[in-house]
Design a protein around this motif. Structure first.
Motif, PDB file in Angstrom:
ATOM      1  N   ALA A  99     -18.971  24.013  63.052  1.00 51.87           N
ATOM      2  CA  ALA A  99     -18.021  22.936  63.340  1.00 51.87           C
ATOM      3  C   ALA A  99     -17.743  22.096  62.091  1.00 51.87           C
ATOM      4  O   ALA A  99     -16.588  21.726  61.822  1.00 51.87           O
ATOM      5  N   VAL A 100     -18.778  21.792  61.316  1.00 47.75           N
ATOM      6  CA  VAL A 100     -18.597  21.007  60.092  1.00 47.75           C
ATOM      7  C   VAL A 100     -17.811  21.811  59.060  1.00 47.75           C
ATOM      8  O   VAL A 100     -16.964  21.263  58.338  1.00 47.75           O
ATOM      9  N   LEU A 101     -18.070  23.118  58.980  1.00 50.81           N
ATOM     10  CA  LEU A 101     -17.274  23.970  58.092  1.00 50.81           C
ATOM     11  C   LEU A 101     -15.807  23.930  58.496  1.00 50.81           C
ATOM     12  O   LEU A 101     -14.912  23.858  57.632  1.00 50.81           O
ATOM     13  N   GLY A 102     -15.549  23.978  59.797  1.00 53.14           N
ATOM     14  CA  GLY A 102     -14.171  23.886  60.273  1.00 53.14           C
ATOM     15  C   GLY A 102     -13.521  22.578  59.891  1.00 53.14           C
ATOM     16  O   GLY A 102     -12.347  22.537  59.502  1.00 53.14           O
ATOM     17  N   ALA A 383      -8.226  29.900  59.708  1.00 51.60           N
ATOM     18  CA  ALA A 383      -9.665  29.839  59.968  1.00 51.60           C
ATOM     19  C   ALA A 383     -10.043  28.556  60.698  1.00 51.60           C
ATOM     20  O   ALA A 383     -10.857  28.571  61.627  1.00 51.60           O
ATOM     21  N   ALA A 384      -9.436  27.429  60.288  1.00 50.38           N
ATOM     22  CA  ALA A 384      -9.815  26.134  60.857  1.00 50.38           C
ATOM     23  C   ALA A 384      -9.245  25.921  62.251  1.00 50.38           C
ATOM     24  O   ALA A 384      -9.956  25.448  63.154  1.00 50.38           O
ATOM     25  N   THR A 385      -7.972  26.256  62.452  1.00 48.32           N
ATOM     26  CA  THR A 385      -7.290  25.887  63.698  1.00 48.32           C
ATOM     27  C   THR A 385      -7.207  27.013  64.719  1.00 48.32           C
ATOM     28  O   THR A 385      -7.048  26.753  65.907  1.00 48.32           O
ATOM     29  N   HIS A 386      -7.302  28.258  64.277  1.00 45.27           N
ATOM     30  CA  HIS A 386      -7.173  29.371  65.212  1.00 45.27           C
ATOM     31  C   HIS A 386      -8.491  30.038  65.559  1.00 45.27           C
ATOM     32  O   HIS A 386      -8.559  30.800  66.527  1.00 45.27           O
ATOM     33  N   LEU A 387      -9.525  29.782  64.793  1.00 43.37           N
ATOM     34  CA  LEU A 387     -10.802  30.433  65.077  1.00 43.37           C
ATOM     35  C   LEU A 387     -11.936  29.418  65.240  1.00 43.37           C
ATOM     36  O   LEU A 387     -12.504  29.274  66.326  1.00 43.37           O
ATOM     37  N   ILE A 388     -12.264  28.691  64.169  1.00 41.33           N
ATOM     38  CA  ILE A 388     -13.457  27.840  64.188  1.00 41.33           C
ATOM     39  C   ILE A 388     -13.316  26.699  65.189  1.00 41.33           C
ATOM     40  O   ILE A 388     -14.234  26.441  65.978  1.00 41.33           O
ATOM     41  N   GLY A 389     -12.194  25.990  65.180  1.00 46.25           N
ATOM     42  CA  GLY A 389     -12.011  24.854  66.083  1.00 46.25           C
ATOM     43  C   GLY A 389     -12.150  25.228  67.548  1.00 46.25           C
ATOM     44  O   GLY A 389     -13.016  24.694  68.259  1.00 46.25           O
TER      45      GLY A 389
END
Length: 460
Positions: A99-102, A383-389
């Motif tokens: 989550a922090v990586l995202g 990566a941030a909005t379509h997977l990790i988040g």
């Protein structure tokens, strides 16, 4: 996790509310919501969106506060405190790191947009925007986005502001800066909203935006409403967990959650209304990409006193959202390294700035580089909005709804004096177990393109 003697807390619960509102009111409220309402039936989209906020947003938002309050820990530390005796506890803790990586990746992409916003706010104030035609405005934006040298200067200024705010800590940095930004954002929204209500286009814009048109609402509109409700509350980035960890152990989570969500919705509707009014009658429309904000507004507001205020508002929202995304990153570095708040902020700022520079160069020197059709900025956003988040939001929901012992959740719920003994707990827990989890799974599949693939396979 043992807390050091200097662990901060909010000066008041209301300060948490103010800072949280400033952090989650993002450019998606200003740009994406009005675009979606115009595309998917106005009030019809709004009804689904509000329903998603209540059935998916409220349970997960308040659940993150329930887990985090009184801990003073970073995001993985909050999860570790709840999962020490649970099966696969390390897996859940690594979900906190994810989550922090995202949040860091999203901040890196957002820094590019914030740099554009700062530059355009100065141009709007000094009369340097070309709003003669949509083609001229688009050409001006493309030229600026491709000028990596100028963009780097604005990016550097942005990260200096961000790092300086975080380095001073919660009480002396984040609180006063976010309070000031929230007041300025509210003042700008009020001024522009009043101006929009007195505009001759207010009536047609209101009807276009809020009249319920179910004929335009299809299954994709429902999915977009779920997606917008998830991201407008920053439910998968660790921001709410990080801010919630500074709350006292008996903070009223449901009340605070409702206030924040209601304020976020009010700001989004005000921005949607005024943007529709300003654009009405100028033969321009918002597009699906965020860059349309920098291409359409100069034309719609050309020669008007509204232009400087509007672009200053965009810049303020960019900075406040970025401060919120930066907090879980700095918090993690400080807790895991033992560094001071200053050193943690500096190291975090440099690391995220390098990612942001990579995204900035995607529009300039690295503009020719592509992998599977996406440049570096596109991959960071994906990566941030379509997977990790969405994945982290779903993991937190499953953790609270299925993994954690019901007894522990009830005990934490009872710490809130405003909730009574277990008033509302059964409803809240049932929402987490079923509709919220199903909605988050749908958001994840939709973000990864699963429904597009199904549509392609089954299309005649």
């Amino acid at each position: 996790m043992a807390l050091g003697p200097a662990r901060p807390t909010w000066s008041s619960s209301m300060m948490f509310v103010v800072v949280s509102i400033a952090a989650i009111v993002s450019l998606s409220n200003v740009w994406r919501l009005p675009y979606m309402m115009e595309t998917y039936g106005g009030g019809a989209f709004l009804l689904v969106y509000v329903g998603a906020l209540l059935t998916m947003g409220l349970p997960l938002f308040s659940g993150q506060l329930l887990m985090a309050r009184g801990t003073g820990a970073d995001v993985p530390g909050v999860i570790a405190a709840w999962t020490r005796n649970s099966p696969h506890s390390r897996l859940w803790i690594w979900g906190g790191y994810l989550a922090v990586l995202g949040a860091a990746l999203l901040l890196a992409a957002y820094s590019v947009i914030a740099a554009w916003s700062l530059a355009y706010s100065l141009r709007a104030v000094t009369g340097g925007l070309d709003g003669s035609t949509i083609e001229a405005a688009r050409a001006q934006f493309v030229d600026f986005a491709r000028d990596s040298e100028r963009g780097f200067g604005w990016l550097l200024l942005f990260f200096c502001l961000l790092t300086a705010t975080a380095a001073r800590g919660l009480r002396r940095g984040v609180e006063p800066v976010m309070r000031t930004l929230a007041l300025c954002i509210a003042a700008a929204l009020c001024a522009l909203s009043i101006s929009a209500f007195t505009d001759s286009n207010a009536g047609p814009a209101l009807r276009s935006l809020f009249v319920v048109r179910f004929s335009q609402m299809d299954w994709q509109g429902v999915l977009e409403a779920l997606y917008q409700a998830f991201f407008t509350l920053s439910l998968g980035s660790g921001v709410i967990v990080a801010f919630g960890s500074y709350l006292p152990n008996r903070a009223p989570i449901i009340r605070l959650s409702l206030i924040v969500i209601a304020a976020d919705l009010a700001a989004a509707l005000a921005a949607s209304f005024m943007l529709t009014v300003f654009i009405w009658g100028h033969d321009v429309t918002l597009g699906a990409g965020l860059q349309s904000l920098f291409e359409v507004l100069p034309v719609a507001l050309d020669g008007s006193w509204r232009a400087p205020i509007m672009f200053v508002l965009v810049a303020l929202v960019s900075v406040s959202t970025a401060i919120g995304l930066f907090e879980p990153v700095v918090q993690l570095v400080q807790h895991r390294s033992g560094f001071s708040r200053l050193r943690s902020s500096l190291y975090s700022g440099v690391a995220v700035a390098l990612l942001g520079l990579l995204g900035l160069l995607s529009f300039g020197a690295l503009g020719q580089w592509r992998m599977l059709g996406y440049d570096a900025f596109g991959w960071i956003m994906l990566a941030a909005t379509h997977l990790i988040g969405p994945l982290c939001g779903l993991l937190l929901c499953v953790l609270m709804g299925r993994v954690l012992a019901r007894r522990r959740l009830v005990e934490a719920w009872r710490n809130d004096p405003s909730q009574g003994r277990t008033t509302g707990f059964a409803v809240w827990h049932a929402l987490l177990r079923y509709p919220t989890r199903i909605a988050l799974l749908i958001v994840l599949v939709y973000a990864l393109g699963g429904f597009t693939l199904i549509k392609m396979i089954w299309a005649p």
